[in-house]
Design an enzyme around this catalytic site. Structure first.
Site, PDB file in Angstrom:
ATOM      1  N   CYS A 134       0.833  -1.198   0.000  1.00 22.06           N
ATOM      2  CA  CYS A 134       0.000   0.000   0.000  1.00 22.06           C
ATOM      3  C   CYS A 134       0.872   1.255   0.000  1.00 22.06           C
ATOM      4  O   CYS A 134       1.419   1.632   1.045  1.00 22.06           O
ATOM      5  CB  CYS A 134      -0.912  -0.016   1.229  1.00 22.06           C
ATOM      6  SG  CYS A 134      -1.926   1.456   1.381  1.00 22.06           S
ATOM      7  N   CYS A 137      -0.483   4.146   2.101  1.00 20.00           N
ATOM      8  CA  CYS A 137      -0.282   3.964   3.551  1.00 20.00           C
ATOM      9  C   CYS A 137       1.187   4.187   3.944  1.00 20.00           C
ATOM     10  O   CYS A 137       1.457   4.751   4.999  1.00 20.00           O
ATOM     11  CB  CYS A 137      -0.635   2.541   3.987  1.00 20.00           C
ATOM     12  SG  CYS A 137      -2.145   1.874   3.310  1.00 20.00           S
ATOM     13  N   ASP A 138       2.118   3.699   3.130  1.00 22.31           N
ATOM     14  CA  ASP A 138       3.495   3.561   3.606  1.00 22.31           C
ATOM     15  C   ASP A 138       4.550   4.414   2.903  1.00 22.31           C
ATOM     16  O   ASP A 138       5.712   4.390   3.308  1.00 22.31           O
ATOM     17  CB  ASP A 138       3.916   2.077   3.513  1.00 22.31           C
ATOM     18  CG  ASP A 138       3.107   1.208   4.457  1.00 22.31           C
ATOM     19  OD1 ASP A 138       2.631   1.731   5.481  1.00 22.31           O
ATOM     20  OD2 ASP A 138       2.941   0.009   4.187  1.00 22.31           O
TER      21      ASP A 138
END
Ligand code: NAP
Length: 319
Positions: A134, A137-138
């Protein structure tokens, strides 16, 4: 005879828990069935930065724990059980699990999807320690690092481009010598100075000391194995997999409409239809299992809220 719930929610990720919360608050009798820990993919996310109002530095499990607590506060029942079979077509829906059978007037499907693993040796050990699925997200965690992206479709190329805003160098590793992604997306990627490409290659093995520091690639045409190591000053690199996702929808095959990959199309109110597109009362799908353009906690939670309110409205006589 067993209790007939107003609604059973299948899955306790953000979509399922939001559905449980809204159903509970609407005074519906609601049961959430989850086979593992609550949270779905979020349960394995170290830090969530993109959920509105999220506490800085807070983890996915912490956010999910609060969602679970909220559900309980509004009397949503919760069982840990593995679903074996469902009957979605009868007026009263039945869910058979390993340890019992449950019935409801409505079903909200929230069983999610999972990223197809990269498929290399030692992969599971490094998920969350360099390997991610992701970028949204990261990506922040790889500010100024080197990052590798596996895949050649729209997702891989778009996510790689997104990662160029953070990483100092992004290298796409694709198993063929041409991308599957749309030409317009490819053109932008080829024009981006931070983007690099390794063709005809797959990741064979990953390793490191606690965090990801090396991987081996295999050239599919020549069989040559190449070792890639982290820049010593960085001490690690990122490896993102975008080789498709797999919806957890096998259970519902033949009863509701799905696309060719197993994702469930719904209308704006999360209603599912029969396989030929006909009306199917009392069946809703929310979160990552739906056909949708953005699979995130915030969109899953929104879906869950909408579905629960639709259940409440369908059961009320004041509308
Ligand atoms: P996808 O189109 O199925 O592409 C998957 C990519 O991963 C392909 O390049 C494939 O290689 C590669 N791959 C598959 N299995 C692999 C393996 N075991 N090892 C190495 N590589 C592997 O998946 P996606 O990119 O997630 O897109 C899914 C759908 O969403 C597509 O219909 C896509 O068009 C759509 N989408 C659209 C947008 C957009 O319109 N902006 C954005 C994202 C996604 P091969 O090419 O060799 O098969």
């Amino acid at each position: 005879m067993s209790k007939i719930y107003d609604v059973i929610v299948l899955g306790a990720g953000p979509g399922g828990l939001a559905a449980g919360l809204y159903a509970g608050r609407s005074r519906l009798s609601v049961l959430i069935i989850e086979k593992g820990q609550d949270g779905g993919q979020i349960a394995i996310t170290d830090e969530i930065e993109n959920y509105p109002g999220q506490v800085s530095g807070d983890s996915g499990p912490a956010l999910i724990a609060r969602m679970t607590e909220q559900c309980e506060k509004f009397n949503a029942e919760r069982v840990s059980d593995t679903i074996k079979e469902v009957d979605l077509t009868s007026e009263i829906k039945t869910v058979k699990t390993v340890s019992g059978e449950y019935q409801a007037k409505n079903i909200i499907i929230a069983t999610g999807a999972y990223s197809r693993p990269i498929g290399c040796k030692n992969e599971a050990e490094y998920v969350g320690k360099g390997i991610s699925f992701c970028a949204t997200c990261d990506a922040n965690f790889f500010e100024d690092f080197e990052v590798y992206v596996v895949g050649g479709g729209d997702s891989a190329v778009e996510e790689a481009m997104y990662l160029t805003k953070f990483a100092r160098k992004v290298t796409l590793i694709h198993r063929r010598d041409e991308l599957r992604a749309a030409k317009s997306i490819q053109e932008k990627a080829f024009a981006n100075p931070k983007m690099n490409f390794i063709w005809d290659s797959t990741v064979e093995e990953v390793g490191g000391d606690e965090i990801l520091t090396w991987m081996t690639l295999k050239n599919k045409k020549t069989g040559e194995i190449t070792k890639i190591e982290a820049d010593p000053e960085d001490g690690m690199f990122g490896l993102f997999g975008f080789i498709g996702t797999i919806p957890n929808s096998d259970l519902y095959k033949g009863q509701i409409k799905m696309d060719e990959r197993g994702y469930i199309p719904t209308d704006d109110d999360m209603h599912c239809t029969t396989p030929d597109g006909g009306e199917l009362k009392g069946v809703y799908a929310v979160g990552d299992i739906r056909v949708k353009s953005l699979r995130q906690v915030v969109t899953a939670a929104a879906d869950g809220a909408i579905a629960a309110i639709q259940v409440e409205r369908s059961m009320s006589d004041y509308f």
